[in-house]
Design a protein around this motif. Structure first.
Motif, PDB file in Angstrom:
ATOM      1  N   ASP A   8       0.852  -1.180   0.000  1.00 30.86           N
ATOM      2  CA  ASP A   8       0.000   0.000   0.000  1.00 30.86           C
ATOM      3  C   ASP A   8       0.896   1.241   0.000  1.00 30.86           C
ATOM      4  OD1 ASP A   8      -1.975   1.880   0.227  1.00 30.86           O
ATOM      5  OD2 ASP A   8      -2.410   1.449   2.328  1.00 30.86           O
ATOM      6  N   LEU A   9       0.849   2.000  -1.078  1.00 21.31           N
ATOM      7  CA  LEU A   9       1.713   3.170  -1.222  1.00 21.31           C
ATOM      8  C   LEU A   9       0.931   4.478  -1.194  1.00 21.31           C
ATOM      9  CD1 LEU A   9       4.125   1.769  -3.943  1.00 21.31           C
ATOM     10  CD2 LEU A   9       4.486   1.892  -1.479  1.00 21.31           C
ATOM     11  N   LEU A  25       7.624   1.596 -17.760  1.00 18.90           N
ATOM     12  CA  LEU A  25       6.168   1.689 -17.843  1.00 18.90           C
ATOM     13  C   LEU A  25       5.513   0.726 -16.861  1.00 18.90           C
ATOM     14  CD1 LEU A  25       3.536   2.665 -19.128  1.00 18.90           C
ATOM     15  CD2 LEU A  25       3.843   0.904 -20.871  1.00 18.90           C
ATOM     16  N   ALA A  26       6.007  -0.509 -16.797  1.00 22.19           N
ATOM     17  CA  ALA A  26       5.442  -1.504 -15.873  1.00 22.19           C
ATOM     18  C   ALA A  26       5.560  -1.028 -14.426  1.00 22.19           C
ATOM     19  CB  ALA A  26       6.138  -2.852 -16.060  1.00 22.19           C
ATOM     20  N   MET A  27       6.692  -0.440 -14.072  1.00 20.19           N
ATOM     21  CA  MET A  27       6.876   0.069 -12.709  1.00 20.19           C
ATOM     22  C   MET A  27       5.920   1.234 -12.421  1.00 20.19           C
ATOM     23  SD  MET A  27       8.884  -1.754 -10.997  1.00 20.19           S
ATOM     24  CE  MET A  27       8.893  -0.680  -9.585  1.00 20.19           C
ATOM     25  N   ALA A  28       5.782   2.153 -13.365  1.00 28.52           N
ATOM     26  CA  ALA A  28       4.881   3.290 -13.178  1.00 28.52           C
ATOM     27  C   ALA A  28       3.447   2.815 -12.974  1.00 28.52           C
ATOM     28  CB  ALA A  28       4.973   4.243 -14.371  1.00 28.52           C
ATOM     29  N   GLU A  29       3.010   1.851 -13.776  1.00 25.43           N
ATOM     30  CA  GLU A  29       1.654   1.320 -13.653  1.00 25.43           C
ATOM     31  C   GLU A  29       1.461   0.596 -12.323  1.00 25.43           C
ATOM     32  OE1 GLU A  29       0.532   0.581 -18.339  1.00 25.43           O
ATOM     33  OE2 GLU A  29       1.508  -1.034 -17.236  1.00 25.43           O
ATOM     34  N   ALA A  30       2.432  -0.229 -11.931  1.00 23.23           N
ATOM     35  CA  ALA A  30       2.320  -0.987 -10.677  1.00 23.23           C
ATOM     36  C   ALA A  30       2.308  -0.048  -9.468  1.00 23.23           C
ATOM     37  CB  ALA A  30       3.469  -1.990 -10.563  1.00 23.23           C
ATOM     38  N   LEU A  31       3.157   0.959  -9.468  1.00 22.54           N
ATOM     39  CA  LEU A  31       3.194   1.909  -8.359  1.00 22.54           C
ATOM     40  C   LEU A  31       1.887   2.693  -8.264  1.00 22.54           C
ATOM     41  CD1 LEU A  31       6.853   3.142  -8.841  1.00 22.54           C
ATOM     42  CD2 LEU A  31       5.985   1.898  -6.841  1.00 22.54           C
TER      43      LEU A  31
END
Length: 71
Positions: A8-9, A25-31
């Motif tokens: 939970d961020l 992109l994958a990191m931005a979406e996941a975050l």
């Protein structure tokens, strides 16, 4: 403890570089899905999947210009 509670961020800010495609992109979406306010930057945002936006409405996309350092 569930995975969603572990990651939970909410209330956190993440800066992701090279977020136009691939791992960035994958990191931005996941975050963003985990609740972080994401600032995703890339030299080209118009041509990638990033141009469609991120899952968190408080996240933003920004184009960055890279220049050589003047001595």
């Amino acid at each position: 403890m569930t995975a969603s509670r572990m990651f939970d961020l909410k209330g956190k800010v993440a800066l992701v570089t090279s977020a136009r495609c691939g791992i960035g992109l994958a990191m931005a979406e996941a975050l963003a899905r985990a609740g972080a306010d994401v600032i995703a930057v890339s030299v080209q945002i118009e041509s990638g999947r990033l141009s469609k936006g991120l899952p968190n409405s408080r996240s933003q996309l920004s184009r960055v210009e890279v220049r050589p350092v003047q001595a």
